[in-house]
Scaffold this motif. Structure first.
Motif, short mmCIF file in Angstrom:
data_model
loop_
_atom_site.label_atom_id
_atom_site.label_comp_id
_atom_site.label_asym_id
_atom_site.label_seq_id
_atom_site.Cartn_x
_atom_site.Cartn_y
_atom_site.Cartn_z
N HIS A 183 0.81 -1.23 0.00
CA HIS A 183 0.00 0.00 0.00
C HIS A 183 0.84 1.27 0.00
O HIS A 183 0.28 2.37 0.07
N LYS A 184 2.17 1.11 -0.06
CA LYS A 184 3.08 2.27 -0.08
C LYS A 184 2.91 3.14 1.17
O LYS A 184 2.83 4.37 1.12
N LEU A 185 2.84 2.46 2.30
CA LEU A 185 2.74 3.11 3.60
C LEU A 185 3.87 2.60 4.49
O LEU A 185 4.60 1.68 4.12
N SER A 186 3.99 3.18 5.68
CA SER A 186 4.97 2.66 6.63
C SER A 186 4.33 1.54 7.46
O SER A 186 3.10 1.45 7.56
N SER A 187 5.15 0.72 8.07
CA SER A 187 4.64 -0.37 8.89
C SER A 187 3.83 0.15 10.07
O SER A 187 2.95 -0.54 10.58
N LYS A 188 4.13 1.37 10.52
CA LYS A 188 3.40 1.95 11.64
C LYS A 188 2.00 2.41 11.25
O LYS A 188 1.23 2.83 12.11
N GLU A 189 1.69 2.32 9.97
CA GLU A 189 0.36 2.71 9.48
C GLU A 189 -0.50 1.50 9.11
O GLU A 189 -1.53 1.64 8.45
N VAL A 190 -0.10 0.31 9.58
CA VAL A 190 -0.80 -0.93 9.23
C VAL A 190 -1.08 -1.73 10.51
O VAL A 190 -0.21 -1.88 11.37
N PHE A 191 -2.29 -2.27 10.59
CA PHE A 191 -2.70 -3.16 11.68
C PHE A 191 -3.29 -4.41 11.06
O PHE A 191 -4.00 -4.33 10.06
N VAL A 192 -3.02 -5.58 11.64
CA VAL A 192 -3.60 -6.82 11.12
C VAL A 192 -4.38 -7.53 12.22
O VAL A 192 -4.06 -7.42 13.40
N GLY A 193 -5.39 -8.27 11.80
CA GLY A 193 -6.23 -8.98 12.75
C GLY A 193 -6.79 -10.26 12.16
O GLY A 193 -6.59 -10.57 10.98
N ASN A 194 -7.53 -10.97 12.97
CA ASN A 194 -8.10 -12.26 12.61
C ASN A 194 -9.38 -12.05 11.81
O ASN A 194 -10.49 -12.25 12.30
N GLY A 195 -9.20 -11.63 10.57
CA GLY A 195 -10.33 -11.28 9.71
C GLY A 195 -10.71 -9.83 9.89
O GLY A 195 -10.48 -9.23 10.96
N SER A 196 -11.32 -9.23 8.89
CA SER A 196 -11.70 -7.82 9.00
C SER A 196 -12.81 -7.63 10.03
O SER A 196 -12.95 -6.54 10.60
N ASP A 197 -13.59 -8.67 10.33
CA ASP A 197 -14.60 -8.56 11.39
C ASP A 197 -13.94 -8.24 12.72
O ASP A 197 -14.42 -7.39 13.48
N GLU A 198 -12.84 -8.92 13.03
CA GLU A 198 -12.15 -8.63 14.28
C GLU A 198 -11.55 -7.23 14.26
O GLU A 198 -11.60 -6.50 15.26
N VAL A 199 -10.98 -6.83 13.13
CA VAL A 199 -10.42 -5.49 13.01
C VAL A 199 -11.49 -4.44 13.26
O VAL A 199 -11.28 -3.46 13.99
N LEU A 200 -12.67 -4.64 12.68
CA LEU A 200 -13.78 -3.71 12.90
C LEU A 200 -14.21 -3.70 14.36
O LEU A 200 -14.49 -2.63 14.93
N ALA A 201 -14.28 -4.86 14.97
CA ALA A 201 -14.67 -4.92 16.38
C ALA A 201 -13.69 -4.15 17.25
O ALA A 201 -14.08 -3.40 18.16
N PHE A 202 -12.40 -4.30 16.99
CA PHE A 202 -11.40 -3.55 17.74
C PHE A 202 -11.55 -2.05 17.48
O PHE A 202 -11.37 -1.24 18.39
N ALA A 203 -11.87 -1.68 16.24
CA ALA A 203 -12.01 -0.26 15.90
C ALA A 203 -13.20 0.37 16.63
O ALA A 203 -13.11 1.51 17.11
N PHE A 204 -14.31 -0.36 16.72
CA PHE A 204 -15.47 0.16 17.46
C PHE A 204 -15.08 0.42 18.92
O PHE A 204 -15.52 1.40 19.52
#
Length: 354
Positions: free
Chosen positions: A73-94
């Motif tokens: 994505h042409k970003l730095s590693s500090k601008e990326v988060f990974v999770g166990n599916g996008s559902d989990e990522v969304l849950a963490f974001a909420f």
């Protein structure tokens, strides 16, 4: 209701996924899975990771995968988060970004997990009605007080895309709130908002391997955003489960991102089949929204959607029916292989033109 449930568990209305019946073999067009297998390089990488290291915990930082996504994505590693599916990522974001004192805004007809997350975290949900053409009215996201915004692009189940430049006013108007753009289906004809991450520090873009990269069974998703937002997600994750992605999933996810040619080939095949199926359904009298996802949202003026759903199921074809106000005359149809869609069209024609 159990006497052992907490008050939270008692009031929750969980998300209901598409059915996965085992009684016979179906043409499965109800859960938006990719009809093509994952890249052979993914399978090789997972097989290579099946070794004695499975006795060890995976890297809790997922650094190699994060570096791979950052390069992509042409970003730095500090601008990326990974999770166990996008559902989990969304849950963490909420949990990380939305304040219970202010409403979170999202469309009234959209991915139903958003309502579940809001209730789970004790958030107010202010639902923004889609217009008569099922478009998300972006001006409403600039006229309502809010503590955060979620916009899926393309939307589900309507399949309609918002041009990325149309999102700019929403981001600019809500500079003090996090705006999540959920891009689960972006690779089938849309342009990602990932390029706007450095321009708008309040933007969080969420993507997944489940759809365009044929890895719904692997459960890997990611978020792109400012270092400040990524730090917030990591605070939530590391208060919940530091080891969210296992060694096999990490290996497969890295290989999937590195084999871009395979991903582009299969995404293009799905998009081409979608356009051909859409045209064929219109010839049969169906109303079909302008889809830029790996599914269609369709209605027939003379046959009820529930009737179509049940008759297709009898013929071994699964589609998704939502018994919900405003969309109860529509079906969501995932795009399968050309042969699967031909079988679907043959079954549909027998129902609408007996």
């Amino acid at each position: 209701m159990s006497k052992f449930w907490s008050p939270l568990a008692a009031k929750l209305v969980p998300y209901v996924p598409g059915e996965q019946p085992k009684d016979k073999k179906y043409i499965k067009l109800n859960t938006n899975e990719n009809p093509y297998p994952p890249s052979p390089k993914v399978l090789e990488a997972i097989q290579a990771a099946v070794n004695e290291d499975l006795r060890l915990y995976p890297d809790p930082t997922c650094q190699q995968l994060i570096d791979t996504l950052a390069d992509y994505h042409k970003l730095s590693s500090k601008e990326v988060f990974v999770g166990n599916g996008s559902d989990e990522v969304l849950a963490f974001a909420f949990a990380a970004f939305f304040d219970p004192a202010k409403p979170v805004l999202f469309a009234d007809i959209t991915y139903s997990f958003y309502k579940v997350y809001a209730e789970f975290y004790g958030l107010q949900a202010d639902l923004v009605p889609l217009d008569e053409q099922f478009r998300i009215p972006l001006d409403e996201f600039m006229n309502r007080e809010n503590g955060g915004i979620v916009i899926p692009n393309p939307n589900a189940p309507t399949a309609m895309l918002i041009p990325v430049d149309d999102l700019r006013p929403v981001l600019a108007h809500n500079q003090n709130q996090v705006v999540i753009i959920d891009e689960a289906y972006i690779d089938f004809g849309g342009e990602s908002a990932a390029a706007l991450v450095r321009e708008y520090p309040n933007l969080l873009v969420v993507q997944t391997l489940s759809k365009s990269r044929s890895l719904a069974g692997l459960r890997v998703g990611w978020a792109l955003g400012s270092e400040e937002l990524i730090d917030g997600l990591n605070r939530v994750k590391n208060s919940f489960n530091s080891y969210t992605i296992d060694r096999l999933a990490l290996a497969g996810a890295i290989a999937a991102m590195e084999d871009e040619s395979y991903f582009l080939e299969t995404a293009a095949k799905v998009s081409a089949t979608r356009e051909a199926t859409s045209a064929a359904l219109r010839e049969l009298g169906f109303i079909v929204t302008d889809s830029k996802a790996n599914f269609l949202f369709v209605s027939h003026p003379n046959v009820e959607a529930e009737t179509l759903f049940l008759k297709l199921r009898e013929q071994g074809v699964l589609v998704r029916y939502f018994k919900q106000l405003r969309i109860d005359r529509f079906l969501r149809v995932s795009i399968g292989t050309d042969d699967e869609m031909d079988a679907f069209l043959h079954a549909v024609k027998a129902i609408v033109q007996p």
